[in-house]
Write a protein that holds these residues in place. Structure first.
Motif, PDB file in Angstrom:
ATOM      1  N   SER A  97     -11.601  41.823  16.909  1.00 36.51           N
ATOM      2  CA  SER A  97     -12.554  42.532  17.776  1.00 36.51           C
ATOM      3  C   SER A  97     -13.838  41.736  17.934  1.00 36.51           C
ATOM      4  N   VAL A  98     -14.368  41.265  16.807  1.00 33.98           N
ATOM      5  CA  VAL A  98     -15.637  40.558  16.855  1.00 33.98           C
ATOM      6  C   VAL A  98     -15.499  39.253  17.619  1.00 33.98           C
ATOM      7  N   SER A  99     -14.422  38.500  17.360  1.00 29.94           N
ATOM      8  CA  SER A  99     -14.321  37.195  18.024  1.00 29.94           C
ATOM      9  C   SER A  99     -14.037  37.358  19.513  1.00 29.94           C
ATOM     10  N   VAL A 100     -13.216  38.351  19.887  1.00 35.57           N
ATOM     11  CA  VAL A 100     -12.970  38.576  21.314  1.00 35.57           C
ATOM     12  C   VAL A 100     -14.250  39.068  21.988  1.00 35.57           C
ATOM     13  N   LEU A 101     -14.976  39.958  21.320  1.00 37.30           N
ATOM     14  CA  LEU A 101     -16.242  40.440  21.877  1.00 37.30           C
ATOM     15  C   LEU A 101     -17.189  39.266  22.102  1.00 37.30           C
ATOM     16  N   PHE A 102     -17.234  38.356  21.142  1.00 38.20           N
ATOM     17  CA  PHE A 102     -18.094  37.174  21.277  1.00 38.20           C
ATOM     18  C   PHE A 102     -17.692  36.337  22.488  1.00 38.20           C
ATOM     19  N   ILE A 103     -16.372  36.128  22.644  1.00 40.79           N
ATOM     20  CA  ILE A 103     -15.905  35.304  23.768  1.00 40.79           C
ATOM     21  C   ILE A 103     -16.224  35.985  25.092  1.00 40.79           C
ATOM     22  N   LEU A 104     -16.001  37.316  25.175  1.00 43.63           N
ATOM     23  CA  LEU A 104     -16.299  38.035  26.417  1.00 43.63           C
ATOM     24  C   LEU A 104     -17.786  37.938  26.740  1.00 43.63           C
ATOM     25  N   TRP A 105     -18.615  38.137  25.714  1.00 41.21           N
ATOM     26  CA  TRP A 105     -20.058  38.090  25.922  1.00 41.21           C
ATOM     27  C   TRP A 105     -20.494  36.687  26.347  1.00 41.21           C
ATOM     28  N   LEU A 106     -19.969  35.694  25.640  1.00 37.42           N
ATOM     29  CA  LEU A 106     -20.343  34.308  25.953  1.00 37.42           C
ATOM     30  C   LEU A 106     -19.939  33.956  27.385  1.00 37.42           C
ATOM     31  N   THR A 107     -18.747  34.414  27.791  1.00 36.37           N
ATOM     32  CA  THR A 107     -18.284  34.125  29.146  1.00 36.37           C
ATOM     33  C   THR A 107     -19.218  34.741  30.184  1.00 36.37           C
ATOM     34  N   GLN A 108     -19.588  36.011  29.981  1.00 32.71           N
ATOM     35  CA  GLN A 108     -20.470  36.666  30.960  1.00 32.71           C
ATOM     36  C   GLN A 108     -21.852  36.001  30.997  1.00 32.71           C
ATOM     37  N   ARG A 109     -22.346  35.642  29.814  1.00 37.14           N
ATOM     38  CA  ARG A 109     -23.630  34.928  29.766  1.00 37.14           C
ATOM     39  C   ARG A 109     -23.546  33.625  30.555  1.00 37.14           C
ATOM     40  N   THR A 110     -22.456  32.897  30.321  1.00 36.76           N
ATOM     41  CA  THR A 110     -22.328  31.589  30.954  1.00 36.76           C
ATOM     42  C   THR A 110     -22.135  31.723  32.461  1.00 36.76           C
ATOM     43  N   VAL A 111     -21.383  32.731  32.879  1.00 35.97           N
ATOM     44  CA  VAL A 111     -21.209  32.960  34.317  1.00 35.97           C
ATOM     45  C   VAL A 111     -22.560  33.258  34.956  1.00 35.97           C
ATOM     46  N   ALA A 112     -23.351  34.128  34.310  1.00 32.58           N
ATOM     47  CA  ALA A 112     -24.677  34.460  34.849  1.00 32.58           C
ATOM     48  C   ALA A 112     -25.535  33.207  34.949  1.00 32.58           C
ATOM     49  N   TRP A 113     -25.504  32.399  33.904  1.00 31.91           N
ATOM     50  CA  TRP A 113     -26.311  31.177  33.864  1.00 31.91           C
ATOM     51  C   TRP A 113     -25.839  30.183  34.911  1.00 31.91           C
ATOM     52  N   PHE A 114     -24.516  30.044  35.035  1.00 35.81           N
ATOM     53  CA  PHE A 114     -23.973  29.021  35.928  1.00 35.81           C
ATOM     54  C   PHE A 114     -24.206  29.376  37.391  1.00 35.81           C
ATOM     55  N   PHE A 115     -23.991  30.638  37.749  1.00 32.63           N
ATOM     56  CA  PHE A 115     -23.993  30.982  39.166  1.00 32.63           C
ATOM     57  C   PHE A 115     -25.334  31.488  39.670  1.00 32.63           C
ATOM     58  N   ASP A 116     -26.192  31.967  38.798  1.00 33.53           N
ATOM     59  CA  ASP A 116     -27.409  32.607  39.293  1.00 33.53           C
ATOM     60  C   ASP A 116     -28.660  32.140  38.595  1.00 33.53           C
ATOM     61  N   GLY A 117     -28.595  31.079  37.864  1.00 38.44           N
ATOM     62  CA  GLY A 117     -29.732  30.820  37.002  1.00 38.44           C
ATOM     63  C   GLY A 117     -29.622  31.867  35.920  1.00 38.44           C
ATOM     64  N   ASP A 118     -30.589  32.032  35.079  1.00 37.18           N
ATOM     65  CA  ASP A 118     -30.413  32.967  33.976  1.00 37.18           C
ATOM     66  C   ASP A 118     -31.054  34.306  34.308  1.00 37.18           C
ATOM     67  N   ARG A 119     -30.195  35.288  34.661  1.00 34.94           N
ATOM     68  CA  ARG A 119     -30.776  36.609  34.879  1.00 34.94           C
ATOM     69  C   ARG A 119     -30.441  37.539  33.720  1.00 34.94           C
ATOM     70  N   GLY A 120     -29.856  36.964  32.657  1.00 29.60           N
ATOM     71  CA  GLY A 120     -29.555  37.783  31.488  1.00 29.60           C
ATOM     72  C   GLY A 120     -28.183  38.401  31.632  1.00 29.60           C
ATOM     73  N   GLY A 121     -27.355  38.259  30.592  1.00 33.05           N
ATOM     74  CA  GLY A 121     -25.984  38.759  30.669  1.00 33.05           C
ATOM     75  C   GLY A 121     -25.958  40.247  30.446  1.00 33.05           C
TER      76      GLY A 121
END
Lengths: 163, 156
Positions: free
Chosen positions: B132-156
């Protein structure tokens, strides 16, 4: 420390230099994308080539979890691709572009051969540096077309919804 | 064919077909996610197997790779694509956290069932809440990175 650990350390250091000094730290998003595109080719490619018996990796990172070469395929080869893309002479003549591609892909194939020759990090069973050179040329060409397209699409999408 | 083989083939087919559900305006994000997710999953997956916490007794490319190639390269990246497709960007932080936590618990449930009834995965020191923890981390990291990559950093 054995020669193999020095080899892994040297490959890691070279990778860091390739993405920082020879890359573009001012463009971290694009650099990350280039790195993961490189990985998407080299890592499964290496796993499949190892599976087919093309080479063996006597000394390696994660020895219990995988028989593939993590340091080369997951870190070093993608890092070369990042540097390759950033310095590609896109506005120069076709001849220069081809020469540049042959030189960089040949250089990374040569590094691969040197690792196999001088350390136990890699052992070719049914593989040659020339084959890697060919794989590199094809995958770098396809990867460059794809990344150019992807970056232009992202730029267009940003234009539609400016930050 | 054994049950395990059928599950693996079904997982690949369903994952790849389900990508067709991605909305047109998320196709670039889909490509980015599929390429990106393998980076953290391989690091975590290899580490867990290396430490002897997990085993995948029935797997593809068995002789050279002792992690789950299909999970790291296809199933989890595709799951992250779907998570991103419905991600509530405008919602409160609590809703976002709940959304990601719910999905990671759902995936954990599936894994626990597979662990108990098939040879696809075996815990040898691992616990379900680490999944649970590692999958949650991966999901969170992915959303953070998508936000950063596509929009600058608007916060995940």
């Amino acid at each position: 420390m054995s020669r193999e650990y020095w080899g892994i350390a040297a490959l890691t250091l070279a990778s860091i230099l390739l993405v920082t000094v020879f890359g573009r730290t001012a463009k971290p998003r694009e650099s990350l994308f280039l790195f993961i595109v490189g990985q998407a080719v080299s890592w499964p490619g290496t796993i499949i080539l190892t599976f087919m018996g093309s080479f063996e990796v006597p000394v390696r990172l994660f020895p219990k979890a995988t028989d593939s070469n993590f340091a080369l395929a997951f870190i070093f080869l993608p890092a070369v691709y990042v540097a390759y893309y950033w310095h590609f002479p896109g506005n120069k003549s076709r001849i220069l572009q081809i020469a540049y591609t042959l030189a960089v892909t040949g250089g990374s194939a040569l590094a691969h051969v040197a690792v196999q020759k001088y350390t136990d990090l890699l052992l070719y069973i049914d593989f040659t540096g020339y084959r890697l050179w060919l794989i590199n040329i094809i995958s770098y060409y396809a990867g460059r077309i794809y990344c150019d397209w992807f970056f232009s699409q992202v730029a267009k999408a940003r234009g539609r919804n400016p930050r | 064919m054994r049950l395990e083989g059928m599950i693996l083939i079904a997982a690949v087919v369903i994952s790849i077909l389900s990508l067709a559900l991605t909305p047109r305006n998320k196709l670039l994000q889909m490509q980015f996610i599929i390429l990106f997710v393998q980076l953290p999953t391989w690091l975590l997956g290899l580490s867990a197997v290396e430490l002897g916490l997990l085993e995948y007794p029935y797997r593809e490319l068995a002789s050279v790779n002792r992690t789950s190639f299909i999970f790291e390269f296809i199933v989890l990246p595709v799951l992250c694509v779907h998570v991103n497709n419905y991600y509530p960007w405008q919602a409160t932080a609590l809703t976002k956290a709940g959304y990601l936590a719910g999905i990671s618990l759902l995936l954990t449930g599936f894994e626990v069932i597979l662990e108990r009834y098939t040879m696809l995965i075996r815990y040898t020191g691992w616990e379900w809440y680490w999944t649970s923890v590692s999958v949650l981390f991966i999901l969170w990291l992915t959303q953070r990175t998508v936000a950063w990559f596509f929009d600058g950093d608007r916060g995940g």
